[in-house]
Design a protein around this motif. Structure first.
Motif, PDB file in Angstrom:
ATOM      1  N   PHE A 278       0.843  -1.202   0.000  1.00  0.00           N
ATOM      2  CA  PHE A 278       0.000   0.000   0.000  1.00  0.00           C
ATOM      3  C   PHE A 278       0.875   1.248   0.000  1.00  0.00           C
ATOM      4  N   ASN A 279       1.895   1.263   0.833  1.00  0.00           N
ATOM      5  CA  ASN A 279       2.773   2.429   0.928  1.00  0.00           C
ATOM      6  C   ASN A 279       3.502   2.694  -0.383  1.00  0.00           C
ATOM      7  N   ARG A 280       3.851   1.642  -1.077  1.00  0.00           N
ATOM      8  CA  ARG A 280       4.569   1.770  -2.342  1.00  0.00           C
ATOM      9  C   ARG A 280       3.689   2.394  -3.429  1.00  0.00           C
ATOM     10  N   ASP A 281       2.407   2.024  -3.434  1.00  0.00           N
ATOM     11  CA  ASP A 281       1.529   2.418  -4.531  1.00  0.00           C
ATOM     12  C   ASP A 281       0.640   3.634  -4.243  1.00  0.00           C
ATOM     13  N   PHE A 282       0.401   3.931  -2.970  1.00  0.00           N
ATOM     14  CA  PHE A 282      -0.562   4.984  -2.631  1.00  0.00           C
ATOM     15  C   PHE A 282       0.028   6.374  -2.881  1.00  0.00           C
ATOM     16  N   LYS A 283      -0.727   7.241  -3.543  1.00  0.00           N
ATOM     17  CA  LYS A 283      -0.252   8.581  -3.879  1.00  0.00           C
ATOM     18  C   LYS A 283      -1.198   9.673  -3.361  1.00  0.00           C
ATOM     19  N   GLY A 284      -2.100   9.336  -2.466  1.00  0.00           N
ATOM     20  CA  GLY A 284      -3.140  10.281  -2.082  1.00  0.00           C
ATOM     21  C   GLY A 284      -2.874  11.110  -0.852  1.00  0.00           C
ATOM     22  N   GLY A 285      -1.659  11.110  -0.319  1.00  0.00           N
ATOM     23  CA  GLY A 285      -1.400  11.870   0.895  1.00  0.00           C
ATOM     24  C   GLY A 285      -1.869  11.094   2.111  1.00  0.00           C
ATOM     25  N   PHE A 286      -2.946  11.596   2.772  1.00  0.00           N
ATOM     26  CA  PHE A 286      -3.508  10.855   3.898  1.00  0.00           C
ATOM     27  C   PHE A 286      -4.256   9.630   3.386  1.00  0.00           C
ATOM     28  N   GLY A 287      -4.101   8.523   4.132  1.00  0.00           N
ATOM     29  CA  GLY A 287      -4.771   7.292   3.743  1.00  0.00           C
ATOM     30  C   GLY A 287      -4.171   6.122   4.495  1.00  0.00           C
ATOM     31  N   ALA A 288      -4.872   5.027   4.469  1.00  0.00           N
ATOM     32  CA  ALA A 288      -4.412   3.824   5.149  1.00  0.00           C
ATOM     33  C   ALA A 288      -4.983   2.613   4.437  1.00  0.00           C
ATOM     34  N   PRO A 289      -4.336   1.453   4.567  1.00  0.00           N
ATOM     35  CA  PRO A 289      -4.853   0.254   3.909  1.00  0.00           C
ATOM     36  C   PRO A 289      -6.219  -0.149   4.447  1.00  0.00           C
ATOM     37  N   GLU A 290      -7.052  -0.696   3.566  1.00  0.00           N
ATOM     38  CA  GLU A 290      -8.331  -1.228   4.015  1.00  0.00           C
ATOM     39  C   GLU A 290      -8.090  -2.373   4.986  1.00  0.00           C
ATOM     40  N   CYS A 291      -8.858  -2.368   6.086  1.00  0.00           N
ATOM     41  CA  CYS A 291      -8.633  -3.341   7.156  1.00  0.00           C
ATOM     42  C   CYS A 291      -9.934  -4.051   7.510  1.00  0.00           C
ATOM     43  N   TRP A 292      -9.872  -5.377   7.673  1.00  0.00           N
ATOM     44  CA  TRP A 292     -11.029  -6.177   8.057  1.00  0.00           C
ATOM     45  C   TRP A 292     -10.799  -6.745   9.459  1.00  0.00           C
ATOM     46  N   LYS A 293     -11.740  -6.539  10.337  1.00  0.00           N
ATOM     47  CA  LYS A 293     -11.657  -7.120  11.677  1.00  0.00           C
ATOM     48  C   LYS A 293     -12.247  -8.521  11.635  1.00  0.00           C
ATOM     49  N   CYS A 294     -11.407  -9.511  11.915  1.00  0.00           N
ATOM     50  CA  CYS A 294     -11.816 -10.910  11.819  1.00  0.00           C
ATOM     51  C   CYS A 294     -11.695 -11.589  13.184  1.00  0.00           C
ATOM     52  N   GLU A 295     -12.790 -12.109  13.675  1.00  0.00           N
ATOM     53  CA  GLU A 295     -12.756 -12.916  14.900  1.00  0.00           C
ATOM     54  C   GLU A 295     -12.433 -14.352  14.494  1.00  0.00           C
ATOM     55  N   ILE A 296     -11.241 -14.795  14.804  1.00  0.00           N
ATOM     56  CA  ILE A 296     -10.784 -16.104  14.355  1.00  0.00           C
ATOM     57  C   ILE A 296     -11.309 -17.182  15.301  1.00  0.00           C
ATOM     58  N   PRO A 297     -12.056 -18.150  14.809  1.00  0.00           N
ATOM     59  CA  PRO A 297     -12.583 -19.209  15.687  1.00  0.00           C
ATOM     60  C   PRO A 297     -11.476 -20.157  16.129  1.00  0.00           C
ATOM     61  N   VAL A 298     -11.406 -20.372  17.431  1.00  0.00           N
ATOM     62  CA  VAL A 298     -10.411 -21.307  17.968  1.00  0.00           C
ATOM     63  C   VAL A 298     -11.042 -22.285  18.951  1.00  0.00           C
TER      64      VAL A 298
END
Length: 388
Positions: A278-298
């Motif tokens: 993401f850091n290599r390709d992003f050119k928009g100034g402020f921004g962050a990678p899309e993030c998914w919150k996953c509850e992993i079943p254990v």
């Protein structure tokens, strides 16, 4: 061999727990046949509870000479773990030792060398390795799902202990009796899991241990340690027995997100693309990678714990099953606690592997000034009463 017979050394709280599941025949292919303890009251307790089910011994010479077992399970005070394991190997027995592996790595290394010479099975009671939470974290890291590790943080402060706890035994929380405080008594499992789950040890440690900060004791009861890894990652380990309420939160950050283990749950904040990409390709100034919150079943289980490690040890001897907790790996977590002590004592960074001779020298200084006076004993006169 169709069954592995065990001889138990030390019938304190931990020894009683192991005896209980053996007595219920909960270890397939494993059987407890003998117990040794130098405390006659504890041997009498065994007689009252189990009759003549086990052969009982009050000294190591008779115990080792009996050939009444194939493997020993060591449940004695910390300092004696390596010497007892070495003696057992020399008598031709397999060895399963309670945590920690010992008090200082110099002696534990001798134990590991004796195990290698013997060719016998060697395991350590790192029962938290059976916990599916930590097994899943290890799997996510080793499979590359989290990407390259960038940071580890473990806050483990839910070890609250009162002054009355420490006053319950003169050996408790002393350099001569236990060889350390929260790092050696309460935290061996976490120090092991810290390196086991991420698959790497730090390259250097800077720690700040406070001795008797909250209680009238000799050893550390409050620790903050900062570590650096070879790949540039950093880590923090915070622990104490003096806070209430406490926290148990293990957080691991990588190039592909963050995993947190807390309150019996594993949560994965997974990045849709790696941060580096993401850091290599992003050119928009402020921004962050899309993030998914996953509850992993254990699952809800904490794992098979102590009897699970014993079952795995039996399966290793009978069927060649790989050990979940090889005894030789006990030196890794102990290296971390030794490094934290040494960093505090020298007020400096400590590189790994540590200077084992320097650590031993510094430890001996504290033992000489300890309130608990431990006698130097020959092995055949060693206090093999149980502890914990």
């Amino acid at each position: 061999m169709s069954k592995v017979r065990f001889g138990l050394i030390g019938i304190g709280n931990m020894g009683k727990g192991h005896t209980n599941y053996f007595a219920k025949n909960e270890v397939a292919g494993g059987e407890l046949t003998a117990i040794v303890d130098t405390n006659p009251e504890r041997l009498e307790w065994v007689r009252q509870q189990y009759g003549d089910r086990f052969q009982l011994f009050d000294n190591l010479d008779s115990f080792f000479a009996s050939q009444a077992f194939d493997a020993v399970l060591i449940c004695t005070p910390h300092y004696d773990h390596p010497d007892l394991a070495i003696a057992a190997f020399e008598h031709g027995y397999h060895v399963l030792v309670e945590k920690p592996a010992g008090v200082y790595t110099k002696k534990v290394r001798e134990m590991n060398e004796a195990a290698a010479r013997s060719g016998k099975a060697f395991g350590i009671m790192y029962n938290q390795r059976t916990n599916p939470l930590y097994q899943k974290l290890r799997d996510l890291v080793s499979s590359g799902e989290l990407g390259e590790i960038r940071r580890t943080n473990w806050i483990i402060t839910n070890w609250y202990r009162s002054q009355s706890y420490y006053d319950s035994g003169g050996w408790r929380a002393t350099w001569a009796g236990e060889g350390g405080g929260v790092l050696l008594n309460q935290d061996p499992h976490q120090l092991d899991l810290w390196q086991w789950t991420i698959g790497m040890m730090p390259k250097r440690v800077r720690a700040f241990c406070h001795f008797g900060k909250y209680r009238n004791i000799e050893v550390e009861d409050d620790v903050t340690a900062y570590v650096e890894y070879e790949n540039g990652a950093t880590g923090l380990f915070v622990t104490t027995t003096g806070e209430a309420p406490g926290t148990n939160r293990f957080e691991v950050s990588g190039d592909r997100g963050k995993i947190v283990i807390e309150d019996g749950k594993l949560t994965f904040w997974r990045l849709r693309v790696p941060e580096s990409e993401f850091n290599r390709d992003f050119k928009g100034g402020f921004g962050a990678p899309e993030c998914w919150k996953c509850e992993i079943p254990v699952g809800s289980s904490e794992g098979s714990q102590h009897k699970g490690i014993t079952q795995n040890f039996v399966d290793h001897i009978l069927h060649g099953t790989p050990l979940l907790a090889p005894g030789e790996e006990g030196i890794k977590g102990l290296t971390l606690s030794n490094a934290m002590h040494l960093s505090t004592w020298t007020d400096n960074w400590v590189d790994l592997p540590i200077d084992e001779d320097l650590y031993y020298e510094k430890l001996q200084e504290r033992i000489r000034n300890s309130s608990y006076k431990k006698e130097t004993r020959k092995l055949d006169h060693m206090d093999v009463s149980g502890t914990h």
